[in-house]
Write a protein that holds these residues in place. Structure first.
Motif, PDB file in Angstrom:
ATOM      1  N   ALA A 230      46.283  36.199  13.976  1.00 21.75           N
ATOM      2  CA  ALA A 230      47.057  37.306  13.401  1.00 21.75           C
ATOM      3  C   ALA A 230      46.883  37.319  11.882  1.00 21.75           C
ATOM      4  O   ALA A 230      46.734  38.388  11.276  1.00 21.75           O
ATOM      5  CB  ALA A 230      48.518  37.173  13.785  1.00 21.75           C
ATOM      6  N   GLY A 231      46.849  36.122  11.271  1.00 28.30           N
ATOM      7  CA  GLY A 231      46.656  36.027   9.823  1.00 28.30           C
ATOM      8  C   GLY A 231      45.308  36.613   9.423  1.00 28.30           C
ATOM      9  O   GLY A 231      45.198  37.365   8.447  1.00 28.30           O
ATOM     10  N   ILE A 232      44.279  36.298  10.206  1.00 29.24           N
ATOM     11  CA  ILE A 232      42.929  36.815   9.891  1.00 29.24           C
ATOM     12  C   ILE A 232      42.915  38.341  10.018  1.00 29.24           C
ATOM     13  O   ILE A 232      42.412  39.045   9.143  1.00 29.24           O
ATOM     14  CB  ILE A 232      41.877  36.178  10.824  1.00 29.24           C
ATOM     15  CG1 ILE A 232      41.794  34.672  10.567  1.00 29.24           C
ATOM     16  CG2 ILE A 232      40.507  36.811  10.606  1.00 29.24           C
ATOM     17  CD1 ILE A 232      40.876  33.920  11.524  1.00 29.24           C
ATOM     18  N   PHE A 233      43.488  38.858  11.108  1.00 27.86           N
ATOM     19  CA  PHE A 233      43.479  40.323  11.310  1.00 27.86           C
ATOM     20  C   PHE A 233      44.138  41.028  10.130  1.00 27.86           C
ATOM     21  O   PHE A 233      43.589  41.982   9.572  1.00 27.86           O
ATOM     22  CB  PHE A 233      44.268  40.716  12.575  1.00 27.86           C
ATOM     23  CG  PHE A 233      43.725  40.135  13.851  1.00 27.86           C
ATOM     24  CD1 PHE A 233      42.370  39.900  14.016  1.00 27.86           C
ATOM     25  CD2 PHE A 233      44.569  39.835  14.916  1.00 27.86           C
ATOM     26  CE1 PHE A 233      41.876  39.373  15.195  1.00 27.86           C
ATOM     27  CE2 PHE A 233      44.088  39.308  16.098  1.00 27.86           C
ATOM     28  CZ  PHE A 233      42.731  39.072  16.235  1.00 27.86           C
ATOM     29  N   LEU A 234      45.312  40.515   9.773  1.00 22.45           N
ATOM     30  CA  LEU A 234      46.064  41.196   8.719  1.00 22.45           C
ATOM     31  C   LEU A 234      45.358  41.086   7.372  1.00 22.45           C
ATOM     32  O   LEU A 234      45.270  42.066   6.635  1.00 22.45           O
ATOM     33  CB  LEU A 234      47.484  40.618   8.623  1.00 22.45           C
ATOM     34  CG  LEU A 234      48.372  40.960   9.827  1.00 22.45           C
ATOM     35  CD1 LEU A 234      49.683  40.215   9.771  1.00 22.45           C
ATOM     36  CD2 LEU A 234      48.634  42.463   9.895  1.00 22.45           C
ATOM     37  N   SER A 235      44.808  39.891   7.072  1.00 19.55           N
ATOM     38  CA  SER A 235      44.179  39.791   5.749  1.00 19.55           C
ATOM     39  C   SER A 235      42.888  40.592   5.688  1.00 19.55           C
ATOM     40  O   SER A 235      42.590  41.195   4.655  1.00 19.55           O
ATOM     41  CB  SER A 235      43.975  38.346   5.292  1.00 19.55           C
ATOM     42  OG  SER A 235      43.830  37.496   6.367  1.00 19.55           O
ATOM     43  N   LEU A 236      42.134  40.639   6.798  1.00 14.59           N
ATOM     44  CA  LEU A 236      40.915  41.461   6.752  1.00 14.59           C
ATOM     45  C   LEU A 236      41.268  42.944   6.646  1.00 14.59           C
ATOM     46  O   LEU A 236      40.594  43.704   5.960  1.00 14.59           O
ATOM     47  CB  LEU A 236      40.049  41.202   7.991  1.00 14.59           C
ATOM     48  CG  LEU A 236      39.240  39.902   7.959  1.00 14.59           C
ATOM     49  CD1 LEU A 236      38.434  39.744   9.235  1.00 14.59           C
ATOM     50  CD2 LEU A 236      38.294  39.873   6.765  1.00 14.59           C
ATOM     51  N   PHE A 237      42.330  43.332   7.332  1.00  9.89           N
ATOM     52  CA  PHE A 237      42.736  44.743   7.230  1.00  9.89           C
ATOM     53  C   PHE A 237      43.148  45.050   5.788  1.00  9.89           C
ATOM     54  O   PHE A 237      42.680  46.015   5.192  1.00  9.89           O
ATOM     55  CB  PHE A 237      43.886  45.046   8.206  1.00  9.89           C
ATOM     56  CG  PHE A 237      44.243  46.510   8.236  1.00  9.89           C
ATOM     57  CD1 PHE A 237      43.501  47.404   8.995  1.00  9.89           C
ATOM     58  CD2 PHE A 237      45.308  47.000   7.488  1.00  9.89           C
ATOM     59  CE1 PHE A 237      43.810  48.759   9.009  1.00  9.89           C
ATOM     60  CE2 PHE A 237      45.624  48.353   7.498  1.00  9.89           C
ATOM     61  CZ  PHE A 237      44.875  49.227   8.259  1.00  9.89           C
TER      62      PHE A 237
END
Ligand code: SF4
Ligand code: SF4
Lengths: 383, 155, 207
Positions: free
Chosen positions: A239-246
């Motif tokens: 979830a952290g990766i998804f949000l930071s990439l977004f």
């Protein structure tokens, strides 16, 4: 006198534009309504007609003003927003949450999106199976239908899919238009090859693990669609990766650079679509005799498809998504839509008209479902 | 040559036009043809594998599926077996399973549906742990992690 | 095994990117003929394989001694993964600006026959972060065979890039492949960094 001439010119072009828009009007009416609009549910009937008229207005304006990108972008961005609305609304209504749970995965109920396609290829070839917990046929966003749509669009439009069909591209396209000027100007040429590296890695990791690794670990659009419930260190990391990439690639960098950075630096499907640009019938061409090398097109291209060296050679690179931004920006009309095999600088209008009809029809029909659905939701909220 | 190229280009463009025009009306038939392709079936890692046996009780059935070990080029050492309870389930489920059909129970699984708690007791070194235990639209599903142990190392 | 393969595949490209300058002229040697090139390439790859077998054995034995304690076994590899992965990302970015080939020294060797052996040794011992990661992996494997398998997978992944070397002269867009390879190396670094972090956090949470 000048004014009168302009008005006369506009009037003439108004009629011509109407004429050019007529086939789209008829065919989109057939596709959207099945020939018989249904008003039994007033909200959906009204939403349908509004979307139909709106879409056709945009197409008319493309012909009337001679500009492509600004009207394309309007529909493209609305498509992205309404698809996210539709998915999230669906999730909230059915599951009361934006995240899917283990049961949804076990029952293979996850909606399929085209970004999974590169990861399917090796397992499909070697294990004769699909590595995605979705439905092969039937139901919302099934695998077969999405693959057919993507294949058809990619065969004809090539990477044009990324500006006329992808329901995610509108996000970074939208954010890349927020500021008038670029805050970051220098970006190394190296990064535009990143999607190919990502493609290589996700294809390999997906094949070896038999899981769609891009979806499970990387996809920034999980932030605006649906993602796995956070129940462990691993799911929290994801979830952290998804949000930071977004946040980084879809919001902040596009705003700072006025470029579509997610599509340019990450998306593995964009890489495959770029390769398909080599065979598609429609292209973007540079008429070297008309070009004055002002490089306005290089400046505005959101996908790093143009370079000064390329312009000198009359070359548009395989990253081009046929968005039309450079064409709108060119003061000499030297860069234009073309057809493979037809020399640059010739049959410009014919090529543009044919390309616009094909690409816009695809986007109009593909996007209409989610947009109608969203409008219906808004109407319900208001009334 | 130039003329041939122009004609070929135009022809290709018109084919493109036709492809897009028939794409949406023909979507159902194209996709159902594609769905019949040999590779268009979900990997057992997602479906849970074929049902190997069905244990039927009064109000519910238990599907024990074929263990899944499949990997990309060859089978893996680790895998799972999926169990699906369907029908009207009691609040407490307790079943002993012989997943490898050797006539000996391999593990026992107990599910407390009200507490959402699952306990697992293994009688076979190859049955390792609970990977997933979750309520589903049809009842309850459990995946038990399996490890392939060479015959020589089995007790 | 699959991780080791991916690591090899991604870092092999960076290896080729930096050492290509030394290797292209040697392997391509237009006059040499395909048979000679194939022979030299085989010797080169075989030497690399032998070096990796040696490293697999050494790393596993040292690993047994160092990682005997279960707490050390869960925490230290995690930290090493993260450290080497960061180095790998840095390596992929900085190499792009300043390529230095460890096998450059080969230019000083006169005897043509020992050059592929020499290249094989220097190339496999090129002490890049990817090698450190695979050494850590080898050291933490349960059995010596598993350590060998990890190194073999790494060898196969990294060797794939060298196979087309004799044809290098005919590949048109070499620099594009190099760029993609360099970026893939960085990505592999990020993958191992995340793996190290999840290992470490998971290890700490589960004691
Ligand atoms: S690059 Fe990817 S996300 Fe962007 S428009 Fe293309 S397919 Fe969509
Ligand atoms: S070259 Fe022009 S049409 Fe192609 S992506 Fe860039 S701006 Fe859009």
């Amino acid at each position: 006198m000048d004014n009168i001439l302009t008005i006369v010119g506009m009037q003439k072009s108004f009629g011509k534009s109407l004429l050019y828009s007529l086939p789209m009007f008829l065919i989109s009416f057939m596709f959207l309504t099945g020939g018989r609009p249904d008003f039994s549910n007033p909200a959906s009937g009204i939403a349908l007609m509004v979307v139909f008229l709106f879409v056709n207005l945009l197409y008319f304006l493309m012909h009337y003003t001679g500009k492509t990108d600004r009207f394309r972008a309007v529909l493209f961005i609305i498509f992205a927003l309404s698809l996210s609305y539709t998915l999230i609304h669906n999730m909230l209504e059915v599951r009361k949450s934006m995240s899917f749970n283990q049961a949804d995965i076990l029952e293979c109920k996850i909606p399929f999106c085209h970004l999974v396609i590169p990861m399917m290829l090796l397992p499909a070839a070697f294990t004769k199976s699909i590595i995605f917990p979705g439905s092969i046929i039937g139901g919302f966003a099934n695998i077969s239908a999405m693959v057919v749509l993507w294949l058809g669009a990619t065969l004809v439009l090539g990477r044009g899919f990324c500006s006329w069909g992808c329901f995610y591209g509108g996000w970074d396209d939208g954010f890349s238009r927020v500021r008038k000027r670029r805050a970051i100007k220098q970006i190394s040429d190296l990064w535009k090859w990143m999607p190919f590296a990502v493609l290589l890695m996700v294809m390999l990791t997906a094949a070896l693990s038999l899981t769609p690794t891009y979806c499970s670990w990387i996809c920034p659009f999980k932030a605006v669609t649906e993602f796995e419930q956070v129940t462990s260190v691993e799911s929290a990391t994801k979830a952290g990766i998804f949000l930071s990439l977004f946040g980084g690639l879809v919001v902040v960098l596009p705003v700072m650079t006025r470029k579509r950075t997610q599509c340019s630096f990450l998306c593995p499907l964009g890489a495959i679509s770029s390769l398909s640009n080599k065979i598609t019938p429609f292209t973007v061409k540079i008429d070297k005799t008309a070009c004055t090398e002002c490089y306005k097109c290089v400046e505005v291209c959101p996908l790093f498809a143009l370079s000064k060296e390329g312009i000198k050679e009359g070359e548009v690179s395989l990253f081009c998504s046929k968005c039309g931004k450079c064409i709108d920006a060119c003061p000499k009309k030297a860069i234009h839509y073309g057809i493979r095999g037809i020399p640059a600088g010739t049959m410009k209008n014919f090529s543009r008209n044919l390309f616009l009809f094909v690409s816009f029809l695809f986007m109009a029909v593909f996007s209409s479902g989610p947009i109608i659905n969203t409008l219906q939701g808004v109407l319900k909220l208001i009334f | 040559m130039k003329r041939v190229k122009i004609v070929a280009g135009l022809l290709w463009a018109f084919i493109g036009l036709i492809v897009i025009i028939i794409l949406f009306p023909g979507l159902n038939s194209f996709s159902s043809s594609l769905s019949r392709a040999p590779f268009m079936k979900l990997n057992p890692r997602y479906t849970g594998g074929a049902v190997s046996k069905q244990l039927i009780s009064e109000r519910c059935t238990l599907d024990v599926r074929v263990p899944v070990f499949n990997g990309f080029l060859k089978e893996r050492n680790t895998g799972f077996v999926q169990l699906d309870w369907r029908g009207t389930l009691p609040d407490k489920i307790c079943d002993s399973i012989d997943y490898d059909e050797d006539g000996v129970k391999d593990f026992c699984i107990a599910i407390d549906r009200t507490e959402m708690k699952t306990t697992f007791e293994s009688y076979n070194v190859q049955a390792k742990n609970i990977i997933i235990s979750t309520p589903t639209s049809y009842g309850w599903a459990v995946r038990i992690g399996l490890l392939k142990v060479p015959k020589s190392k089995l007790p | 095994m699959s991780e080791a393969f991916i690591l090899g595949l991604s870092s092999g490209s960076a290896c080729l990117a930096t050492c290509g300058i030394v290797m292209f002229p040697f392997f391509m040697a237009g006059s040499a003929g395909m048979k000679k090139i194939a022979w030299d390439l085989s010797v080169f790859l075989l030497t690399r394989l032998l070096v990796y077998f040696t490293l697999a054995t050494l790393s596993w034995y040292f690993g047994q001694a160092i990682f005997g304690n279960p707490l050390v076994r869960t925490i230290v590899p995690g930290i090493l993964y993260i450290m080497f992965a960061i180095m790998l990302v840095w390596y992929s970015i900085s190499k792009n600006h300043n390529p230095v080939c460890p096998a450059k020294i080969v230019n000083t060797v006169n005897n043509h026959r020992i050059v592929p052996v020499f290249l094989g040794v220097v190339n496999s011992l090129g002490f890049c972060p990817a090698l450190f990661i695979i050494l850590t992996k080898g050291a933490t494997q349960g059995t010596l065979v598993q350590s060998y398998l990890a190194f073999i997978a790494f060898f196969i992944g990294s060797s794939l890039w060298f196979i087309p070397l004799p044809l290098a002269g005919r590949i048109r867009k070499k620099e594009v492949l190099t760029k993609i390879g360099i970026l893939a190396t960085g990505l592999a670094g990020i993958i191992f960094m995340i793996k190290g972090l999840t290992n470490l956090i998971g290890g700490l949470i589960n004691g």
